[in-house]
Scaffold this motif. Structure first.
Motif, PDB file in Angstrom:
ATOM      1  N   LYS A 211     -31.956  60.978  13.402  1.00  0.00           N
ATOM      2  CA  LYS A 211     -32.474  60.391  11.997  1.00  0.00           C
ATOM      3  C   LYS A 211     -31.431  59.818  11.134  1.00  0.00           C
ATOM      4  O   LYS A 211     -31.633  58.788  10.475  1.00  0.00           O
ATOM      5  N   MET A 212     -30.652  60.500  10.569  1.00  0.00           N
ATOM      6  CA  MET A 212     -29.726  60.249   9.533  1.00  0.00           C
ATOM      7  C   MET A 212     -28.824  59.139   9.945  1.00  0.00           C
ATOM      8  O   MET A 212     -28.328  58.405   9.109  1.00  0.00           O
ATOM      9  N   VAL A 213     -28.224  58.976  11.318  1.00  0.00           N
ATOM     10  CA  VAL A 213     -27.651  57.950  11.886  1.00  0.00           C
ATOM     11  C   VAL A 213     -28.419  56.577  11.691  1.00  0.00           C
ATOM     12  O   VAL A 213     -27.652  55.629  11.341  1.00  0.00           O
ATOM     13  N   GLY A 214     -29.688  56.456  12.192  1.00  0.00           N
ATOM     14  CA  GLY A 214     -30.379  55.491  12.020  1.00  0.00           C
ATOM     15  C   GLY A 214     -30.516  54.838  10.555  1.00  0.00           C
ATOM     16  O   GLY A 214     -30.373  53.835  10.060  1.00  0.00           O
ATOM     17  N   GLU A 215     -30.835  56.155   9.684  1.00  0.00           N
ATOM     18  CA  GLU A 215     -31.142  55.524   8.182  1.00  0.00           C
ATOM     19  C   GLU A 215     -29.779  55.190   7.700  1.00  0.00           C
ATOM     20  O   GLU A 215     -29.572  54.287   6.669  1.00  0.00           O
ATOM     21  N   THR A 216     -28.494  55.484   7.896  1.00  0.00           N
ATOM     22  CA  THR A 216     -27.344  54.929   7.410  1.00  0.00           C
ATOM     23  C   THR A 216     -27.111  53.624   7.837  1.00  0.00           C
ATOM     24  O   THR A 216     -26.819  52.778   6.918  1.00  0.00           O
ATOM     25  N   LEU A 217     -27.337  53.173   9.127  1.00  0.00           N
ATOM     26  CA  LEU A 217     -27.664  51.499   9.420  1.00  0.00           C
ATOM     27  C   LEU A 217     -28.626  50.979   8.674  1.00  0.00           C
ATOM     28  O   LEU A 217     -28.235  49.748   7.954  1.00  0.00           O
ATOM     29  N   GLU A 218     -29.727  51.482   8.255  1.00  0.00           N
ATOM     30  CA  GLU A 218     -30.630  50.896   7.519  1.00  0.00           C
ATOM     31  C   GLU A 218     -30.190  50.636   6.008  1.00  0.00           C
ATOM     32  O   GLU A 218     -30.387  49.668   5.408  1.00  0.00           O
ATOM     33  N   LEU A 219     -29.559  51.821   5.484  1.00  0.00           N
ATOM     34  CA  LEU A 219     -29.043  51.725   4.178  1.00  0.00           C
ATOM     35  C   LEU A 219     -27.854  50.784   3.859  1.00  0.00           C
ATOM     36  O   LEU A 219     -27.808  50.286   2.952  1.00  0.00           O
ATOM     37  N   HIS A 220     -27.298  50.592   5.154  1.00  0.00           N
ATOM     38  CA  HIS A 220     -26.020  49.579   5.206  1.00  0.00           C
ATOM     39  C   HIS A 220     -26.791  48.233   5.021  1.00  0.00           C
ATOM     40  O   HIS A 220     -26.132  47.579   4.142  1.00  0.00           O
ATOM     41  N   CYS A 221     -27.789  47.906   5.904  1.00  0.00           N
ATOM     42  CA  CYS A 221     -28.467  46.596   5.682  1.00  0.00           C
ATOM     43  C   CYS A 221     -29.026  46.464   4.377  1.00  0.00           C
ATOM     44  O   CYS A 221     -28.932  45.328   3.745  1.00  0.00           O
ATOM     45  N   GLU A 222     -29.532  47.338   3.933  1.00  0.00           N
ATOM     46  CA  GLU A 222     -30.277  47.250   2.581  1.00  0.00           C
ATOM     47  C   GLU A 222     -29.239  46.813   1.607  1.00  0.00           C
ATOM     48  O   GLU A 222     -29.567  46.118   0.588  1.00  0.00           O
ATOM     49  N   THR A 223     -28.128  47.559   1.504  1.00  0.00           N
ATOM     50  CA  THR A 223     -27.186  47.550   0.733  1.00  0.00           C
ATOM     51  C   THR A 223     -26.493  46.153   0.741  1.00  0.00           C
ATOM     52  O   THR A 223     -26.303  45.363  -0.431  1.00  0.00           O
ATOM     53  N   GLU A 224     -26.227  45.458   1.893  1.00  0.00           N
ATOM     54  CA  GLU A 224     -25.660  44.237   2.129  1.00  0.00           C
ATOM     55  C   GLU A 224     -26.559  43.301   1.366  1.00  0.00           C
ATOM     56  O   GLU A 224     -25.928  42.231   0.879  1.00  0.00           O
ATOM     57  N   PHE A 225     -27.792  43.066   1.646  1.00  0.00           N
ATOM     58  CA  PHE A 225     -29.041  42.130   1.272  1.00  0.00           C
ATOM     59  C   PHE A 225     -29.077  42.209  -0.403  1.00  0.00           C
ATOM     60  O   PHE A 225     -28.820  41.264  -1.125  1.00  0.00           O
ATOM     61  N   ASN A 226     -29.026  43.605  -1.051  1.00  0.00           N
ATOM     62  CA  ASN A 226     -29.032  43.577  -2.393  1.00  0.00           C
ATOM     63  C   ASN A 226     -27.947  42.959  -3.087  1.00  0.00           C
ATOM     64  O   ASN A 226     -27.978  42.542  -4.219  1.00  0.00           O
ATOM     65  N   ARG A 227     -26.747  43.288  -2.246  1.00  0.00           N
ATOM     66  CA  ARG A 227     -25.682  42.565  -3.021  1.00  0.00           C
ATOM     67  C   ARG A 227     -25.577  41.239  -3.408  1.00  0.00           C
ATOM     68  O   ARG A 227     -25.138  40.582  -4.414  1.00  0.00           O
ATOM     69  N   ILE A 228     -26.402  40.521  -2.362  1.00  0.00           N
ATOM     70  CA  ILE A 228     -26.460  38.992  -2.610  1.00  0.00           C
ATOM     71  C   ILE A 228     -27.922  38.439  -2.998  1.00  0.00           C
ATOM     72  O   ILE A 228     -28.038  37.278  -2.737  1.00  0.00           O
ATOM     73  N   ARG A 229     -28.966  39.268  -3.161  1.00  0.00           N
ATOM     74  CA  ARG A 229     -30.211  38.953  -3.328  1.00  0.00           C
ATOM     75  C   ARG A 229     -30.566  38.229  -4.564  1.00  0.00           C
ATOM     76  O   ARG A 229     -31.039  37.093  -4.371  1.00  0.00           O
ATOM     77  N   ALA A 230     -29.576  38.304  -5.684  1.00  0.00           N
ATOM     78  CA  ALA A 230     -29.925  37.781  -6.790  1.00  0.00           C
ATOM     79  C   ALA A 230     -29.434  36.475  -6.854  1.00  0.00           C
ATOM     80  O   ALA A 230     -29.921  35.395  -7.478  1.00  0.00           O
ATOM     81  N   THR A 231     -28.263  36.204  -6.201  1.00  0.00           N
ATOM     82  CA  THR A 231     -27.733  34.810  -5.931  1.00  0.00           C
ATOM     83  C   THR A 231     -28.121  33.920  -4.822  1.00  0.00           C
ATOM     84  O   THR A 231     -28.437  32.718  -4.997  1.00  0.00           O
ATOM     85  N   ALA A 232     -28.576  34.553  -3.709  1.00  0.00           N
ATOM     86  CA  ALA A 232     -29.076  33.998  -2.466  1.00  0.00           C
ATOM     87  C   ALA A 232     -30.464  33.729  -2.229  1.00  0.00           C
ATOM     88  O   ALA A 232     -30.778  32.806  -1.807  1.00  0.00           O
ATOM     89  N   PHE A 233     -30.938  34.887  -2.511  1.00  0.00           N
ATOM     90  CA  PHE A 233     -32.498  35.055  -2.206  1.00  0.00           C
ATOM     91  C   PHE A 233     -33.385  35.497  -3.227  1.00  0.00           C
ATOM     92  O   PHE A 233     -33.735  36.721  -3.326  1.00  0.00           O
TER      93      PHE A 233
END
Length: 453
Positions: A211-233
């Motif tokens: 479960k933690m391994v899966g959540e780590t990938l989810e958090l990675h993707c969420e972090t990557e999206f939030n880094r460019i959310r304000a400028t790109a989306f």
């Protein structure tokens, strides 16, 4: 001036000089010139030796400092990456292993090359000095026997200097080896520290649950999206899918709309990851059917599986993989293609936004016409229902009136019958006389006679 007489240039006295004395003076003059030339050559050789040693030390120090600065920068960069986010640790472990091991090998090769090159330079300097000594020997051998004695002494001195030079070179080589050993120990310590850090990361990864391994990938993707959310989306919706009312749910839903609130694109995301030590390995194919079901139930246009499964598959490691032959509008990607996948689908959808807007307008018009027709049908239905109810009520009233009329008619007939009976009774009552009443009643007749009398 007399034969065999020589005048002293200092005191002006004359003195006799035989062949032996003349040869002795000539030898002294030659020895002085030879000593001067030899001293100059030795000074030049000593200067060349010092310059060669200093240059070798400088090159070794510069290379060591440069290698140390590069390695320190690499180490600081790796440490910053490791400390930047615990979310990226799982993804960085594999890369860190390869990178650090490669850097360790490159550092070892660099140290070996530095040692080899410095040794070659020192050997070349020693060979150059030996060559100069041999040339000087050759020149000295051309002189006479008297000079050979001096040459022998000079050669001995030069050989002594050569030995001293060799000792200096050996000392420099020893210092170089000490510096290389110190540098090697330093880098081996750093490499050991990196290996320990990698081992700790491996241990931490081994302790992570599925479960933690899966959540780590989810958090990675969420972090990557939030880094460019304000400028790109800036207007996009990207949140976890928490609606399990249909029995299942995806991981994340992405939706983006224009200023008129017309939807541009919608994507259902599913993230899958697993430990390297997991006994039963999953396949990407195992999750496609459920993902397509979630996409349909949540009304998303596209479905994307972000997967770390099957790490050795050449198919999934080449880039973005579409699986349209199995399920419509579905892709399988690695985490590094997460943001490019959203960008590609959104840009592709922007090209058809005008058609979507026109289609939405036509649908809205059709909805208006349909709503009008539905309202008209509803009015007709309601009016017909009310008419039917009113008609039934009116007929019921008519029936009740008819019943009332019939009842009143019966009452009328009864009243008319009563009136007739009353009239007949009145007629009969008017027809009654005392005579008729006493005709068959002598007693009463006598009574009435008595009253009359």
């Amino acid at each position: 001036m007399e034969a065999g007489k020589i005048k002293c240039p200092e005191c002006g006295k004359m003195f006799s000089l035989d062949d032996a004395g003349y040869a002795n003076i000539l030898k002294q003059v030659r020895d002085s010139d030879f000593d001067q030339q030899l001293q100059q050559r030795l000074e030049l050789a000593e200067a060349d030796k010092r310059n060669a040693v200093a240059l070798a030390k400088e090159k070794a120090g510069a290379k060591s400092q440069k290698a140390g600065a590069v390695k320190d920068a690499k180490i600081l960069e790796l440490k910053a990456k490791l400390d930047a986010s615990e979310v990226a640790q799982d993804l960085a472990v594999t890369r860190a292993l390869g990178t650090v091991e490669k850097e360790r090998d490159e550092l070892s090769n660099m140290l070996k090359l530095s040692e080899t090159k410095l040794s070659q330079e020192l050997q070349e300097a020693a060979a150059k000095k030996n060559t100069e000594i041999q040339k000087l020997k050759a020149k000295l051998d051309a002189n006479d026997v008297a000079q050979k004695l001096a040459i022998t002494e000079a050669v001995n001195g030069i050989e002594k200097e050569r030995d001293e030079l060799k000792n200096g070179l050996q000392q420099a080589e020893l210092e170089k080896q000490l510096a290389v050993t110190s540098l090697k120990d330093k880098y081996e310590t750093q490499i050991k520290d990196r290996d320990d850090a990698i081992e700790r990361l491996r241990d931490m990864k081994a302790r992570l649950s599925t479960k933690m391994v899966g959540e780590t990938l989810e958090l990675h993707c969420e972090t990557e999206f939030n880094r460019i959310r304000a400028t790109a989306f800036p207007e996009a919706y990207f949140e976890k899918d928490n609606d399990a009312s249909t029995g299942s749910k995806g991981d994340y839903i992405f939706r983006d709309s224009d200023a008129a609130n017309t939807e541009i694109v919608s994507i259902m995301f599913e993230m899958k990851n697993e430990n390297d030590t997991t006994a039963t390995k999953k396949r990407n194919e195992d999750f496609l059917k459920e993902l397509d079901k979630d996409r349909s139930e949540k009304g998303c246009e596209y479905a994307v599986l972000v997967s770390m499964l099957e790490p050795d598959s050449e198919l999934y490691n080449t880039g973005i993989v579409d699986v349209f032959h199995r399920y419509p509008k579905m892709y399988v990607i690695r985490p590094q293609f997460f943001i490019p996948m959203i960008t590609l689908l959104r840009n592709a959808a922007m090209n058809s936004l005008e058609y979507k807007t026109e289609l939405a307008l036509v649908k809205e018009q059709n909805v208006d016409v349909t709503s009008f027709e539905n309202d008209l049908d509803n009015f007709k239905t309601a009016f017909g229902k009310n008419y039917n109810l009113a008609s039934k009520k009116f007929q019921t009233a008519i029936d009740e009136i008819e019943k009332s009329i019939n009842h009143l008619q019966k009452t009328k007939d009864a009243l008319l019958g009563t009136d007739r009976n009353l009239r007949l009774a009145n007629d009969k009552a008017q027809d009654v006389t005392v005579k008729k009443l006493t005709r068959r009643n002598p007693t009463m007749a006598a009574k009435f006679e008595e009253l009359k009398g």
